[in-house]
Design an enzyme around this catalytic site. Sequence first.
Site, PDB file in Angstrom:
ATOM      1  CG  HIS A   7      -1.905  -1.081   1.283  1.00 43.13           C
ATOM      2  ND1 HIS A   7      -2.765  -1.326   0.234  1.00 43.13           N
ATOM      3  CD2 HIS A   7      -2.210  -2.002   2.247  1.00 43.13           C
ATOM      4  CE1 HIS A   7      -3.556  -2.355   0.544  1.00 43.13           C
ATOM      5  NE2 HIS A   7      -3.230  -2.786   1.746  1.00 43.13           N
TER       6      HIS A   7
ATOM      7  CB  CYS B 297      -2.012   3.825  -3.863  1.00 43.24           C
ATOM      8  SG  CYS B 297      -3.287   2.628  -4.308  1.00 43.24           S
TER       9      CYS B 297
END
Length: 274
Positions: free
Chosen positions: A102, A146
């Site tokens: 992430h 991301c």
Amino acid sequence: TGKYVPAKKETEDDVYKIGQSTDQKIGSALIINMNEFVGIKKKRKGSRKDIQSLKSTFEFLNFDVKVREDLKKNDMIKVIMDFCEELDQTKVDVSALCIMSHGDKDHFQSTDNKSVSIENDILERFTNNNCQSMIGKPKLFVFQCCRGNRKDEGTKMIEMVTDGMQRVSAGLGDALVAYATAPGYVAARSPTEGSPYIQTLCKVLNEFGDEKEIHEIFNKISREIKEVEVKINKKIFKFVPMVEYRGFERNLYFHPRKLGKRNKKEIEKKQTSL
């Protein structure tokens, strides 16, 4: 299939010197994947398929490959420092580091939910000052994470979730830094198929790694990714990957293992079934 034709005749100075023998390892690759996070039940489903595809691809390209998963921040930094020390010892011609987790902006998360700076904690370890055996040698970095919360609304649709003695510069040089998405945007990952970016990267490297130059390869990856549409929470989005070239002034050609048609088909079948 057509061969890469440079704009002008290449000289030795135009090309990174990579071992020509297909019987020896030309490079070292480290793959780091964050699948589980402390206090978060939801795993990064599909990331294991990305690991398998990356490992198979870099082995095909004659890299020695190591895989590490679910590392705390301090442990991960130590693993990367150990990797740099190994580069000093093995004297390989090219290195690769792939990190999947992430992320947000210019950071990603370790398994203990600590923020890791891509620039200060990762790339800094590979500068000419800190990793001197790789001065003048190509270094590849791939980040599948991301870089913000924005979604690019835009067809194959898959259900997705977000995810020497001469003086040289002391900074990071001869580096290709590839990101799955542009700054500020999310990166997509399928719980069953893996991430479109990693899967496309591996597909193109396996198909063209024995004939095209690295700039052409990453241009083709970008073109193919732009054609992909992903479905997130019942909405359709597109995304654009990003590549930074930092002092990457020469052309790079890989020297994959020589495979017979049967073996090559078996590898492609194995990858598609992962």
